[in-house]
Design a protein around this motif. Structure first.
Motif, PDB file in Angstrom:
ATOM      1  N   PHE A 185       0.991  -1.065   0.176  1.00  0.00           N
ATOM      2  CA  PHE A 185      -0.018  -0.061   0.025  1.00  0.00           C
ATOM      3  C   PHE A 185       0.880   1.262  -0.107  1.00  0.00           C
ATOM      4  O   PHE A 185       1.936   0.899   0.637  1.00  0.00           O
ATOM      5  N   TRP A 186       0.430   2.375  -0.629  1.00  0.00           N
ATOM      6  CA  TRP A 186       1.071   3.578  -0.322  1.00  0.00           C
ATOM      7  C   TRP A 186       0.173   4.625  -0.441  1.00  0.00           C
ATOM      8  O   TRP A 186      -1.041   4.515  -0.789  1.00  0.00           O
ATOM      9  N   ARG A 187       0.664   5.891   0.169  1.00  0.00           N
ATOM     10  CA  ARG A 187      -0.139   7.105   0.222  1.00  0.00           C
ATOM     11  C   ARG A 187       0.462   8.099  -0.579  1.00  0.00           C
ATOM     12  O   ARG A 187       1.689   8.414  -0.598  1.00  0.00           O
ATOM     13  N   ASP A 190      -3.886  12.618   0.186  1.00  0.00           N
ATOM     14  CA  ASP A 190      -4.990  12.045   0.680  1.00  0.00           C
ATOM     15  C   ASP A 190      -5.437  10.817   0.097  1.00  0.00           C
ATOM     16  O   ASP A 190      -6.672  10.287   0.558  1.00  0.00           O
ATOM     17  N   LYS A 191      -4.730  10.255  -0.688  1.00  0.00           N
ATOM     18  CA  LYS A 191      -5.414   9.079  -1.209  1.00  0.00           C
ATOM     19  C   LYS A 191      -4.350   7.868  -0.983  1.00  0.00           C
ATOM     20  O   LYS A 191      -3.156   8.051  -1.126  1.00  0.00           O
ATOM     21  N   ILE A 192      -5.059   6.723  -0.711  1.00  0.00           N
ATOM     22  CA  ILE A 192      -4.217   5.432  -0.658  1.00  0.00           C
ATOM     23  C   ILE A 192      -4.639   4.405  -2.033  1.00  0.00           C
ATOM     24  O   ILE A 192      -5.474   4.315  -2.376  1.00  0.00           O
ATOM     25  N   TYR A 193      -3.487   3.806  -2.332  1.00  0.00           N
ATOM     26  CA  TYR A 193      -3.345   3.202  -3.519  1.00  0.00           C
ATOM     27  C   TYR A 193      -2.655   1.857  -3.221  1.00  0.00           C
ATOM     28  O   TYR A 193      -1.781   1.566  -2.411  1.00  0.00           O
ATOM     29  N   THR A 194      -3.275   0.645  -3.809  1.00  0.00           N
ATOM     30  CA  THR A 194      -2.915  -0.698  -3.527  1.00  0.00           C
ATOM     31  C   THR A 194      -3.230  -1.279  -4.925  1.00  0.00           C
ATOM     32  O   THR A 194      -4.049  -1.124  -5.725  1.00  0.00           O
ATOM     33  N   PRO A 195      -2.327  -2.395  -5.397  1.00  0.00           N
ATOM     34  CA  PRO A 195      -2.430  -2.874  -6.765  1.00  0.00           C
ATOM     35  C   PRO A 195      -3.426  -3.982  -6.774  1.00  0.00           C
ATOM     36  O   PRO A 195      -3.854  -4.408  -5.601  1.00  0.00           O
ATOM     37  N   ARG A 207      -4.219  -7.820   4.013  1.00  0.00           N
ATOM     38  CA  ARG A 207      -4.456  -6.750   3.136  1.00  0.00           C
ATOM     39  C   ARG A 207      -6.191  -6.460   3.060  1.00  0.00           C
ATOM     40  O   ARG A 207      -6.693  -5.322   3.028  1.00  0.00           O
ATOM     41  N   LYS A 208      -6.784  -7.515   3.236  1.00  0.00           N
ATOM     42  CA  LYS A 208      -8.222  -7.507   3.356  1.00  0.00           C
ATOM     43  C   LYS A 208      -8.645  -6.779   4.743  1.00  0.00           C
ATOM     44  O   LYS A 208      -9.480  -5.791   4.568  1.00  0.00           O
ATOM     45  N   ARG A 209      -7.990  -6.864   5.892  1.00  0.00           N
ATOM     46  CA  ARG A 209      -8.266  -6.242   6.883  1.00  0.00           C
ATOM     47  C   ARG A 209      -7.979  -4.831   6.920  1.00  0.00           C
ATOM     48  O   ARG A 209      -8.781  -4.075   7.379  1.00  0.00           O
ATOM     49  N   VAL A 210      -6.938  -4.470   6.215  1.00  0.00           N
ATOM     50  CA  VAL A 210      -6.467  -2.947   6.057  1.00  0.00           C
ATOM     51  C   VAL A 210      -7.478  -2.222   4.949  1.00  0.00           C
ATOM     52  O   VAL A 210      -8.120  -1.297   5.729  1.00  0.00           O
ATOM     53  N   LEU A 211      -7.852  -2.976   3.971  1.00  0.00           N
ATOM     54  CA  LEU A 211      -8.958  -2.371   3.257  1.00  0.00           C
ATOM     55  C   LEU A 211     -10.420  -2.043   3.922  1.00  0.00           C
ATOM     56  O   LEU A 211     -11.027  -1.026   3.843  1.00  0.00           O
ATOM     57  N   MET A 212     -10.722  -2.964   4.938  1.00  0.00           N
ATOM     58  CA  MET A 212     -11.816  -2.816   5.715  1.00  0.00           C
ATOM     59  C   MET A 212     -11.675  -1.810   6.585  1.00  0.00           C
ATOM     60  O   MET A 212     -12.614  -0.753   6.645  1.00  0.00           O
ATOM     61  N   ALA A 213     -10.254  -1.702   7.204  1.00  0.00           N
ATOM     62  CA  ALA A 213     -10.134  -0.563   8.269  1.00  0.00           C
ATOM     63  C   ALA A 213     -10.262   0.834   7.609  1.00  0.00           C
ATOM     64  O   ALA A 213     -10.794   1.682   7.985  1.00  0.00           O
ATOM     65  N   LEU A 214      -9.639   1.034   6.296  1.00  0.00           N
ATOM     66  CA  LEU A 214      -9.627   2.125   5.477  1.00  0.00           C
ATOM     67  C   LEU A 214     -11.071   2.505   5.193  1.00  0.00           C
ATOM     68  O   LEU A 214     -11.552   3.779   5.332  1.00  0.00           O
ATOM     69  N   ASP A 215     -11.898   1.575   4.906  1.00  0.00           N
ATOM     70  CA  ASP A 215     -13.248   1.851   4.355  1.00  0.00           C
ATOM     71  C   ASP A 215     -14.002   2.196   5.466  1.00  0.00           C
ATOM     72  O   ASP A 215     -14.833   3.179   5.333  1.00  0.00           O
ATOM     73  N   SER A 216     -13.787   1.768   6.682  1.00  0.00           N
ATOM     74  CA  SER A 216     -14.533   2.153   7.938  1.00  0.00           C
ATOM     75  C   SER A 216     -14.376   3.460   8.295  1.00  0.00           C
ATOM     76  O   SER A 216     -15.085   4.142   9.069  1.00  0.00           O
ATOM     77  N   GLN A 219     -11.616   6.479   4.245  1.00  0.00           N
ATOM     78  CA  GLN A 219     -10.305   6.900   3.627  1.00  0.00           C
ATOM     79  C   GLN A 219     -10.498   6.378   2.276  1.00  0.00           C
ATOM     80  O   GLN A 219     -10.856   5.271   1.918  1.00  0.00           O
ATOM     81  N   PHE A 220     -10.113   7.147   1.278  1.00  0.00           N
ATOM     82  CA  PHE A 220     -10.042   6.873  -0.200  1.00  0.00           C
ATOM     83  C   PHE A 220      -9.248   6.083  -0.519  1.00  0.00           C
ATOM     84  O   PHE A 220      -7.983   6.297  -0.301  1.00  0.00           O
ATOM     85  N   VAL A 221      -9.820   4.917  -1.174  1.00  0.00           N
ATOM     86  CA  VAL A 221      -8.576   3.823  -1.565  1.00  0.00           C
ATOM     87  C   VAL A 221      -8.701   3.758  -2.971  1.00  0.00           C
ATOM     88  O   VAL A 221      -9.872   3.558  -3.381  1.00  0.00           O
ATOM     89  N   LYS A 222      -7.704   3.579  -3.834  1.00  0.00           N
ATOM     90  CA  LYS A 222      -7.754   3.157  -5.385  1.00  0.00           C
ATOM     91  C   LYS A 222      -7.111   2.063  -5.727  1.00  0.00           C
ATOM     92  O   LYS A 222      -5.777   1.792  -5.108  1.00  0.00           O
ATOM     93  N   ILE A 223      -7.730   0.933  -5.927  1.00  0.00           N
ATOM     94  CA  ILE A 223      -7.303  -0.238  -6.483  1.00  0.00           C
ATOM     95  C   ILE A 223      -6.942  -0.482  -7.876  1.00  0.00           C
ATOM     96  O   ILE A 223      -8.058  -0.226  -8.635  1.00  0.00           O
TER      97      ILE A 223
END
Length: 272
Positions: A185-187, A190-195, A207-216, A219-223
């Protein structure tokens, strides 16, 4: 310690299909104070991979009893934090690649010590190299933790020879995928990116737990698909896997990064 179908032993049949072909899957779990961390997520990843491989579903009532015995055996040694590997083979037999006439799936369980250097990685960060070898595209098995890990072995050997503890791995299209042992992951601002991992790589439980935590936290995540130069523009970078948890990355090849607030916040939420 090593168990096969719940029985302590040190051998498997030579006709076992995981030995012959890497025909099966595995998951590696963290045990803390006698309990498996994120156990339900590990169950789901095994079930999903067995379904993709068309292997008979695991009897989790039976497997959970075997896991409990393994945990108890390790805990007797006063170990409160350690690793546990659950490995499933399609079984023994069959002619050539054909899965016909194969015995029932075989479950292997083993335990291992928690890597002591992970504590330093959590605090000080990890410095990475860059693998010159690239992952192939394999949409049939992408994301799954199947037993054939030859690409990761070759890339880890490359990093060993380069005297790097780990390295960023690209696919043959030049997209950043993971490290040899963890998700990335990288920031940037204000945006988080992951492949995205639909063509190659492993979709890890952490990875799944991080995506869930960011969603809660909204936090904007771009996959998506990202090239190396996009990763190297990051304000902070971190890596994840089930045993390590979350660790900051402070260097990729010759580019250095500060340990950032998102990394530290997620460590506080999710590291065990």
């Amino acid at each position: 310690m090593f168990w096969v179908d719940g029985k302590s032993q040190q051998t498997v049949e030579i006709s076992d299909r995981s030995f012959q072909y890497g025909d099966g899957c595995f998951t590696t779990m963290l045990v803390l104070n006698g309990k498996i961390v994120n156990f339900n997520d590990h169950q789901h990843r095994v079930d999903d991979c067995l379904k993709a491989l068309k292997i008979h579903p695991l009897n989790w009532l039976e497997a959970t009893a075997w896991l409990s015995n393994a945990i108890q055996s390790k805990s007797i040694q006063n170990e409160t934090k350690f690793g546990l590997k659950l490995h499933v083979s399609r079984g023994a037999g069959g002619r050539g690649y054909s899965p016909l006439n194969v015995s029932k799936p075989m479950v292997t369980i083993s335990t291992f010590d928690y890597p002591s250097h992970y504590h330093n990685w959590h605090h000080d960060g990890v410095q990475l190299g860059l693998c010159q070898q690239a992952l192939g595209l394999n949409p049939l098995l992408a994301g799954h933790k199947h037993n054939n890990r030859l690409e990761q072995i070759l890339m880890k050997d490359e990093m060993d020879q380069a005297q790097e503890v780990d390295g960023v791995v690209l696919d043959i299209s030049g997209h950043v995928i993971e490290t040899t042992m963890a998700n990335l992951f990288w920031r940037i601002k204000d945006k988080i990116y992951t492949p995205q991992l639909s063509q190659s790589g492993v979709a890890g439980v952490m990875r799944k737990r991080v995506l869930m935590a960011l969603d809660s936290t909204e936090q904007f995540v771009k996959i998506g698909d990202y090239h190396l130069d996009q990763l190297l523009q990051a304000d902070e970078v971190f890596m994840t896997n089930s045993i390590l948890g979350i660790a900051p990355i402070t260097r990729v090849r010759n580019t250095h990064f500060n340990i950032g607030p998102v990394t530290r916040s997620l460590q506080g939420q999710l590291n065990s």
